[in-house]
Design a protein around this motif. Sequence first.
Motif, PDB file in Angstrom:
ATOM      1  N   PHE A 103       0.792  -1.232   0.000  1.00  0.00           N
ATOM      2  CA  PHE A 103       0.000   0.000   0.000  1.00  0.00           C
ATOM      3  C   PHE A 103       0.828   1.289   0.000  1.00  0.00           C
ATOM      4  O   PHE A 103       0.259   2.368  -0.172  1.00  0.00           O
ATOM      5  N   GLY A 104       2.124   1.197   0.189  1.00  0.00           N
ATOM      6  CA  GLY A 104       2.927   2.401   0.317  1.00  0.00           C
ATOM      7  C   GLY A 104       3.215   3.095  -1.000  1.00  0.00           C
ATOM      8  O   GLY A 104       3.104   2.507  -2.081  1.00  0.00           O
ATOM      9  N   THR A 105       3.614   4.349  -0.903  1.00  0.00           N
ATOM     10  CA  THR A 105       4.075   5.075  -2.076  1.00  0.00           C
ATOM     11  C   THR A 105       5.475   4.591  -2.441  1.00  0.00           C
ATOM     12  O   THR A 105       6.139   3.902  -1.668  1.00  0.00           O
ATOM     13  N   GLU A 106       5.938   4.967  -3.609  1.00  0.00           N
ATOM     14  CA  GLU A 106       7.276   4.572  -4.023  1.00  0.00           C
ATOM     15  C   GLU A 106       8.327   5.113  -3.058  1.00  0.00           C
ATOM     16  O   GLU A 106       9.307   4.427  -2.738  1.00  0.00           O
ATOM     17  N   GLU A 107       8.128   6.323  -2.586  1.00  0.00           N
ATOM     18  CA  GLU A 107       9.074   6.905  -1.635  1.00  0.00           C
ATOM     19  C   GLU A 107       9.075   6.129  -0.325  1.00  0.00           C
ATOM     20  O   GLU A 107      10.136   5.855   0.259  1.00  0.00           O
ATOM     21  N   GLN A 108       7.883   5.743   0.156  1.00  0.00           N
ATOM     22  CA  GLN A 108       7.797   4.957   1.389  1.00  0.00           C
ATOM     23  C   GLN A 108       8.444   3.589   1.214  1.00  0.00           C
ATOM     24  O   GLN A 108       9.154   3.098   2.106  1.00  0.00           O
ATOM     25  N   LYS A 109       8.230   2.986   0.068  1.00  0.00           N
ATOM     26  CA  LYS A 109       8.822   1.675  -0.194  1.00  0.00           C
ATOM     27  C   LYS A 109      10.339   1.757  -0.205  1.00  0.00           C
ATOM     28  O   LYS A 109      11.025   0.886   0.360  1.00  0.00           O
ATOM     29  N   ARG A 110      10.876   2.765  -0.847  1.00  0.00           N
ATOM     30  CA  ARG A 110      12.332   2.895  -0.890  1.00  0.00           C
ATOM     31  C   ARG A 110      12.912   3.041   0.510  1.00  0.00           C
ATOM     32  O   ARG A 110      13.926   2.420   0.852  1.00  0.00           O
ATOM     33  N   ALA A 111      12.248   3.847   1.324  1.00  0.00           N
ATOM     34  CA  ALA A 111      12.759   4.095   2.674  1.00  0.00           C
ATOM     35  C   ALA A 111      12.666   2.851   3.544  1.00  0.00           C
ATOM     36  O   ALA A 111      13.633   2.498   4.240  1.00  0.00           O
ATOM     37  N   VAL A 112      11.524   2.173   3.523  1.00  0.00           N
ATOM     38  CA  VAL A 112      11.302   1.049   4.434  1.00  0.00           C
ATOM     39  C   VAL A 112      11.886  -0.249   3.897  1.00  0.00           C
ATOM     40  O   VAL A 112      12.674  -0.925   4.580  1.00  0.00           O
ATOM     41  N   LEU A 113      11.527  -0.624   2.681  1.00  0.00           N
ATOM     42  CA  LEU A 113      11.982  -1.906   2.155  1.00  0.00           C
ATOM     43  C   LEU A 113      13.496  -1.921   1.969  1.00  0.00           C
ATOM     44  O   LEU A 113      14.161  -2.916   2.287  1.00  0.00           O
ATOM     45  N   GLY A 114      14.029  -0.825   1.457  1.00  0.00           N
ATOM     46  CA  GLY A 114      15.479  -0.742   1.344  1.00  0.00           C
ATOM     47  C   GLY A 114      16.149  -0.773   2.698  1.00  0.00           C
ATOM     48  O   GLY A 114      17.228  -1.358   2.865  1.00  0.00           O
ATOM     49  N   GLY A 115      15.524  -0.164   3.690  1.00  0.00           N
ATOM     50  CA  GLY A 115      16.069  -0.177   5.047  1.00  0.00           C
ATOM     51  C   GLY A 115      16.088  -1.566   5.652  1.00  0.00           C
ATOM     52  O   GLY A 115      17.034  -1.934   6.365  1.00  0.00           O
ATOM     53  N   VAL A 116      15.057  -2.348   5.392  1.00  0.00           N
ATOM     54  CA  VAL A 116      14.997  -3.713   5.916  1.00  0.00           C
ATOM     55  C   VAL A 116      16.200  -4.520   5.428  1.00  0.00           C
ATOM     56  O   VAL A 116      16.861  -5.227   6.201  1.00  0.00           O
ATOM     57  N   VAL A 117      16.480  -4.417   4.145  1.00  0.00           N
ATOM     58  CA  VAL A 117      17.589  -5.162   3.558  1.00  0.00           C
ATOM     59  C   VAL A 117      18.916  -4.771   4.207  1.00  0.00           C
ATOM     60  O   VAL A 117      19.810  -5.606   4.386  1.00  0.00           O
ATOM     61  N   ARG A 118      19.042  -3.502   4.604  1.00  0.00           N
ATOM     62  CA  ARG A 118      20.288  -3.012   5.217  1.00  0.00           C
ATOM     63  C   ARG A 118      20.359  -3.286   6.726  1.00  0.00           C
ATOM     64  O   ARG A 118      21.365  -2.975   7.360  1.00  0.00           O
TER      65      ARG A 118
END
Length: 380
Positions: A103-118
């Motif tokens: 449900f997130g925006t592209e900006e939200q996805k980049r921040a959260v999903l990318g953060g999870v991987v890191r």
Amino acid sequence: MPRALTDERRDLVAAVADFCRRECGTKEQRDKLTENGREPHNQRLYEKMADLGWLGIAIPEEHGGAGLGMVDLCLFLEESSYGLAPISGFGTTIITAAAYEKFGTEEQKRAVLGGVVRGRVEAVSMSEPGAGSDVGALTCRADKVDGGYVINGQKTWCSNAHFADHVLLIARTSRDEGKHGGLTQFMVPADAEGLRISGIETMGGREVNDLYFTDCFLPDSAVVGVPGQGWAQLMAGLNLERMILAALMLGVARRAFDDTLAYVRQREQFGRPIGSFQALKHRIADMAVELECARLLLDDVAATIDANPGKVFAREASMAKLKCTELAKHFALEGMQMLGGYGYATEYGMESLLRSAVVSTVYGGTSEIQRDIIGKTYGL
């Protein structure tokens, strides 16, 4: 019975098991990593797992993850739990990440999903002092103002908020649509002005928190998904939440079983190992059968979910959560009994498994709620 796993999945399980043996395989190592059990999450160890690519196992490839499914995620969760890895932040992180992915925006996805991987941690906040199992009764308000929303109210039992990057907040934006309408999800920075995070001391250490919102302003861009559709968005994530908890507790149940079995094999009374006495031998046999049933159930539900993306399996996921959490609690109690006085000694670790298992039948929907859900799917 051996699992019918692909070579890749066998390698994953073996690698996680080896990592846990090396990094947290002794009580001395775990005490150091957790401040003698007070902190169930060690960020340094967590980031080591991120470097190995494991935290992104269920994150889409476009955000740096492996893009794998429920079976692989459950295998990692079970094995890391069995290995007693102090990474309590991972469960809530993956649950939260899935909401942003859907449900997130592209900006939200980049921040959260990318953060999870890191190796970053995320939290989700639903419960309130007057709204636990009955999430639709929540009263934390998100009042619309020019350019955003102002949040006021209290949340409670929020796992890992004290070291998370963001809190996925479910708040009430309207009462016009009935009990389950008018709920909205928000992405709240953990250091947002107007948010105070206060730890709740529990027998499991510091893991959960009260959240106090006082005129906390969030811009319109903080909304996750569609305003007023928070309930439907929550329901879309039920498979994942219940399966995560089931897999974690299957690992705890396995650990309790293996530790108990090792003890009754070597502990002697009346001139022979206590496991040779029928009273304990039969209990071990019953536990072995129940463990195999739980594993088969979890594996089957995970494979079914992977084969039917987007479909909610309320009955099956609730069955898995109910079975595995109740089994972990039962096994830890059996271990306490069969270890006798040593069951209460922190040296042997069974009391720690019991503390982990007992709460699992409460969070993520109590066992009573799971039974109610299962009953409803049969028209009751």
